[in-house]
Write a protein that holds these residues in place. Structure first.
Motif, short mmCIF file in Angstrom:
data_model
loop_
_atom_site.label_atom_id
_atom_site.label_comp_id
_atom_site.label_asym_id
_atom_site.label_seq_id
_atom_site.Cartn_x
_atom_site.Cartn_y
_atom_site.Cartn_z
N MET A 127 15.93 -57.12 -9.92
CA MET A 127 16.50 -55.88 -9.38
C MET A 127 15.43 -54.82 -9.15
N LEU A 128 14.31 -54.92 -9.87
CA LEU A 128 13.25 -53.92 -9.75
C LEU A 128 12.15 -54.33 -8.79
N ALA A 129 12.34 -55.44 -8.06
CA ALA A 129 11.32 -55.88 -7.11
C ALA A 129 11.00 -54.74 -6.14
N GLU A 130 9.73 -54.45 -5.99
CA GLU A 130 9.31 -53.27 -5.21
C GLU A 130 9.75 -53.34 -3.76
N THR A 192 16.97 -45.97 -18.23
CA THR A 192 15.65 -46.39 -18.72
C THR A 192 15.66 -46.63 -20.22
N ARG A 193 16.51 -45.92 -20.94
CA ARG A 193 16.62 -46.17 -22.38
C ARG A 193 17.16 -47.58 -22.63
N TYR A 205 8.47 -46.29 -16.95
CA TYR A 205 9.69 -45.50 -16.78
C TYR A 205 9.44 -44.02 -17.06
N ARG A 206 8.43 -43.69 -17.87
CA ARG A 206 8.14 -42.27 -18.13
C ARG A 206 7.68 -41.58 -16.84
N GLY A 207 6.84 -42.28 -16.07
CA GLY A 207 6.42 -41.72 -14.79
C GLY A 207 7.59 -41.54 -13.85
N LEU A 208 8.52 -42.51 -13.85
CA LEU A 208 9.70 -42.40 -13.00
C LEU A 208 10.56 -41.20 -13.42
N LEU A 209 10.72 -41.01 -14.74
CA LEU A 209 11.53 -39.88 -15.21
C LEU A 209 10.89 -38.55 -14.85
N GLU A 210 9.56 -38.46 -14.94
CA GLU A 210 8.88 -37.23 -14.54
C GLU A 210 9.11 -36.95 -13.06
N TRP A 211 9.09 -38.01 -12.26
CA TRP A 211 9.31 -37.87 -10.81
C TRP A 211 10.74 -37.41 -10.54
N VAL A 261 8.52 -46.14 -5.85
CA VAL A 261 9.38 -45.50 -6.86
C VAL A 261 10.84 -45.54 -6.42
N ALA A 262 11.09 -45.33 -5.13
CA ALA A 262 12.46 -45.39 -4.62
C ALA A 262 13.06 -46.77 -4.87
N GLY A 263 12.23 -47.82 -4.73
CA GLY A 263 12.72 -49.17 -5.01
C GLY A 263 13.14 -49.33 -6.45
N LYS A 264 12.39 -48.72 -7.36
CA LYS A 264 12.76 -48.79 -8.78
C LYS A 264 14.04 -48.00 -9.06
#
Length: 298
Positions: A127-130, A192-193, A205-211, A261-264
């Motif tokens: 599901m997380l494939a870029e 993400t948790r 996931y921390r970078g994604l949450l910051e975004w 990131v949008a893909g994630k």
């Protein structure tokens, strides 16, 4: 992996749930596990950590949606869906099926015949494939069952970038705040948790949450409205939550757009379609459906 048990139930008598029907399905989860692994069932039931399973309320469609919250009119067929990250639970389910121990289930203090059972295995890594989606600038999430999020009183403030001095909060213990709002930061913190706790390998996931916190995903509207309701766990107990349902539109602003990131983001939302999001996952709260741009416009 995510392991799923689907069971089709023949309803030949009226079923009236004493509260939200997801609580009854959670009871089915423990009832089944108790048949072959009573010690582990008791441990999960008393556990205080993040639960490794999710249920969906009874549904008239195996693919989800068309959920029944309070009453099932006979004659009809309903599907129960139980999902877990836990291989020990999956092993118990296999044993139950091999030994023919799933002929009936109890709902609202009545026994009903099980006419069909399926075991399904989902691979969340795919599901997380870029490159799993085309460029996505917007999407819709349908919150199909009441959804809410929990934060401690301190985190509820610090998540907004504010600082609390030691002398300000003098509560004897951290109080929880229940938030019945479809905020992107709360949705992706919840997902993400779950991912970081139960799925390997992990990702940044921390970078994604910051975004996301920086405005990478924003609410663009809910023209049909969202509806909040109070739900009691039991009619005689003062234990309740407030959750929201409805369709919410989100967008990814151009100035922060990043296809990777949008893909994630989309991958995590697909993950959430299985796991539910927010509080009360084990009782069927937070069931959601993702609709991408082309589906939104149809």
């Amino acid at each position: 992996m995510i392991f799923e048990l689907q069971a089709r139930i023949l309803v030949d008598r009226p079923v009236r749930f004493q509260s939200f029907s997801g609580f009854a399905v959670r009871g089915v989860f423990y009832e089944l596990l108790n048949k072959v692994d009573e010690e582990y069932s008791d441990r999960l039931h008393k556990g205080k950590s993040l639960a490794p399973f999710t249920v969906k309320p009874p549904s008239l469609d195996v693919s989800g949606g068309r959920y029944v919250f309070r009453y099932v009119k006979p004659p009809s067929e309903v599907w129960l869906r139980l999902l877990t990250f836990d291989k020990r639970v999956f092993t118990a389910w296999r044993k139950i099926l091999i030994e023919g121990m799933l002929e009936k289930v109890s709902l609202a203090e009545q026994e009903f015949t099980v006419s069909e059972v399926r075991l399904v295995i989902h691979d969340p890594i795919t599901m997380l494939a870029e490159n799993s989606v085309e460029d996505v600038s917007g999407f819709r999430v349908v919150f199909e069952t009441p959804t809410f999020f929990r934060m401690t009183s301190r985190n509820a403030v610090t998540s907004q970038g504010l600082h609390i001095s030691r002398g300000v909060v003098k509560a004897r213990k951290q109080a929880y705040r229940f938030i019945p709002l479809p905020l992107p930061s709360l949705i992706f913190r919840s997902l993400t948790r779950l991912w970081s706790t139960f799925i390997e390998p992990s990702f940044d996931y921390r970078g994604l949450l910051e975004w996301v916190d920086a405005g990478g995903v924003v609410v663009s509207g809910f023209p049909e409205g969202i509806y909040t309701q109070r739900l009691y766990e039991h009619p005689t107990l003062n234990k309740w939550v407030v959750g929201f349902t409805g369709s919410v539109y989100y967008s990814i602003p151009d100035d922060l757009y990043d296809k990777r990131v949008a893909g994630k983001v989309i991958g995590l939302l697909r993950f959430g379609e299985l796991t539910n999001v927010g509080g009360g996952r084990t009782a069927g709260f937070g069931s959601m459906k993702l609709m991408l741009n082309q589906q939104v416009n149809e």
